[in-house]
Design a protein around this motif. Sequence first.
Motif, PDB file in Angstrom:
ATOM      1  N   GLU A 413       2.527   1.762  -3.778  1.00  0.00           N
ATOM      2  CA  GLU A 413       1.053   1.351  -3.605  1.00  0.00           C
ATOM      3  C   GLU A 413       1.237   0.119  -2.588  1.00  0.00           C
ATOM      4  O   GLU A 413       1.565  -0.966  -2.959  1.00  0.00           O
ATOM      5  CB  GLU A 413       0.423   1.141  -4.756  1.00  0.00           C
ATOM      6  CG  GLU A 413       0.196   2.020  -5.710  1.00  0.00           C
ATOM      7  CD  GLU A 413      -0.344   1.664  -6.969  1.00  0.00           C
ATOM      8  OE1 GLU A 413      -1.751   1.463  -6.969  1.00  0.00           O
ATOM      9  OE2 GLU A 413       0.049   1.973  -8.427  1.00  0.00           O
ATOM     10  N   PRO A 414       0.726   0.131  -1.219  1.00  0.00           N
ATOM     11  CA  PRO A 414       0.647  -1.076  -0.193  1.00  0.00           C
ATOM     12  C   PRO A 414      -0.182  -2.049  -1.050  1.00  0.00           C
ATOM     13  O   PRO A 414       0.159  -3.347  -0.531  1.00  0.00           O
ATOM     14  CB  PRO A 414      -0.078  -0.423   0.668  1.00  0.00           C
ATOM     15  CG  PRO A 414       0.293   0.868   0.515  1.00  0.00           C
ATOM     16  CD  PRO A 414       0.389   1.375  -0.640  1.00  0.00           C
ATOM     17  N   GLY A 415      -1.151  -1.899  -2.030  1.00  0.00           N
ATOM     18  CA  GLY A 415      -1.940  -2.889  -2.433  1.00  0.00           C
ATOM     19  C   GLY A 415      -1.381  -3.427  -3.659  1.00  0.00           C
ATOM     20  O   GLY A 415      -1.930  -4.545  -4.151  1.00  0.00           O
ATOM     21  N   VAL A 416      -0.297  -3.012  -4.351  1.00  0.00           N
ATOM     22  CA  VAL A 416       0.083  -3.379  -5.503  1.00  0.00           C
ATOM     23  C   VAL A 416       1.837  -3.737  -5.237  1.00  0.00           C
ATOM     24  O   VAL A 416       2.159  -4.770  -6.010  1.00  0.00           O
ATOM     25  CB  VAL A 416       0.135  -2.317  -6.438  1.00  0.00           C
ATOM     26  CG1 VAL A 416       0.651  -2.838  -7.785  1.00  0.00           C
ATOM     27  CG2 VAL A 416      -1.439  -2.099  -6.928  1.00  0.00           C
ATOM     28  N   HIS A 417       2.299  -3.214  -4.481  1.00  0.00           N
ATOM     29  CA  HIS A 417       4.054  -3.548  -4.448  1.00  0.00           C
ATOM     30  C   HIS A 417       4.192  -4.165  -3.456  1.00  0.00           C
ATOM     31  O   HIS A 417       3.630  -4.052  -1.962  1.00  0.00           O
ATOM     32  CB  HIS A 417       4.718  -2.125  -4.193  1.00  0.00           C
ATOM     33  CG  HIS A 417       4.396  -1.319  -5.390  1.00  0.00           C
ATOM     34  ND1 HIS A 417       4.146   0.052  -5.656  1.00  0.00           N
ATOM     35  CD2 HIS A 417       4.024  -1.458  -6.934  1.00  0.00           C
ATOM     36  CE1 HIS A 417       4.351   0.679  -6.797  1.00  0.00           C
ATOM     37  NE2 HIS A 417       4.067  -0.501  -7.553  1.00  0.00           N
TER      38      HIS A 417
END
Length: 605
Positions: A413-417
């Motif tokens: 997840e680009p927004g989480v990781h």
Amino acid sequence: MRLSQMNGGARYSPECADNDMTFDPNASFSLDSVPRGSSAFDLGMDLNSSPDLTTRKSPQSQRPKPSFSPSSSACCAAASIAMSFPTTGGPVGEDTTMPPTMLHGLAPETRSTEDEARLMFLYAFLPKPPVSTSPSLFCAAAADDDDDKNDRVSRLPDDLLLRVVSLLPAKDGARTTVLSSRWRHLWRSAPLVLVDTHLLRGERRPARAGAASRAVTSAVSAALESHPGPFPFASLTCSFMNTADRRLLARWFQLLATKGVDELVFVNRPWSVRGLRLPASLFSCASLCRLYIGAWAFPDTTALPRGVAFPNLHQLALGCVVMEDKDLDFVLAVSPVLEILSLFGSLTPLRARLTNHSLRCAQFCLSSLEEVAVMDSPSLERFFLWRNWNERHVKISVKIGHAPKLRVLGYLEPGVHMLQIGNTIIKAETKASTHTTVSSVQMLAVQLQFGLRSEVKMLPSFLKCFPRVETLIVESLVLRDPTSSNLSQKIWRKTSSIECVQSHLKTLAFHEVQGDHNEFDFLMFIAENAPKLERMFIVMKNGLTDTERQVVVARVGALYSTNWASKDCKVQLKMSCYPIGGGSWSLQAGSDLSVDDPFEAFPED
């Protein structure tokens, strides 16, 4: 006497509807409507069934009941287990005044959304016992001739009778001791599958601590004390343990370790109790091959004696467990043949470092994580991350070091990781090189909000890290703040070449499509730049309005007019089976190494 088995019941497995639409981009195409398919969401639990476990007499021959001789201690012990529960009134463990939402042992008003998700995972993915109470047993005596009236079953060789008894639930196995003197020793000689829910009529776990849960605990104690083992499978998930039960816990694990247990499922209800840890004797169970721990605090591994280990442990699942980083490090270090690690619903923030030479699959979901690092895992083939979070409200660090066999990875997840390959943190401007790529990955799954520029901008960089991906699964997440959409349509026009798209991508599955133009800008980019693409699988989000569905259909149709790089690609459009959204990945699918599509992204296969 003949023992016969009557099959009862059937397991229901929902499947997506087969309605779909297929078109060839090089042929004429039209879509007028979208057939809708639906399916119930199956947790794999049946808490309302009441299997029939009876002993029936043949109407042709009313034989007297077998005599019961209390002189045999084995027979007495078995009978005490078989008769530990009252047979009058409602089913033991079922409280008719308790709402069904109490099935997890926790009142609904005390549960948060996160608690509900954790408990769902905990009970939905309990390993299935190797024996079942669904078939019922009955005795039938033939009346055609005198020979048929003899007890022919009891004349079978011991090894065959032992096999019969070992396939029975514990309560029914104990009952066989009163059939005749021929059967009296068999129960103690056969391996015992001990499942505490099988001791409850209806197999319904007690909704709260009380007489039913105490009766189950007492029966389990009686079975562990009286049966010499071994225990091929033990599932203990009904007891409400607290600090007063420390000695009992220690005794249970001492008996399991001494007598031998191969597979153990051990869950406390409803949560782990503050100040109550699993006993250190857990690590004395050297015969364990598979271990599933739920709602417990892990033992203090710093206080364990030197030399303790799990020499035979192949699979470990830790659900809703309180543990520290050092505890996970310790378990990995003392499990030399561990192949599958599943950690979900962790109740404490973790920095997980995977260093294990036998590990083939690692799964982390619904957990508080600060970091997950694949340090040295030369056998790792699968690495799953799903709906984790960082309580410090910063990105979770996902590091991939030495994992030369890693083939399946998701969901990134680009927004989480914050992705790190080797010593390089991947950023939007990071250029692909031998130090920033993992060439072994062939199947990649990602989740992102297509309306957020910050997330979409990272997607090309993530894809460049895995140059040999052949199967790409993308899930479009609902924009948490609809007013924050700030994506420019030019972002994909400015994207430089991506090796996996241009040279290797064969299959794309795009799940939870909502009709946003940003989603179709990405699909257009793939269509125009993937010459080896054979199949594009588009799954429309369930719950869209008629207008929104029409928009999706129209935009899928518009893909036909683009200049496809592949001349043989087929496009399929389906409605999602899941009304709550999301894919159908599960812990079981992820840990089943024989399954080629653990994300179950292509249900028609």
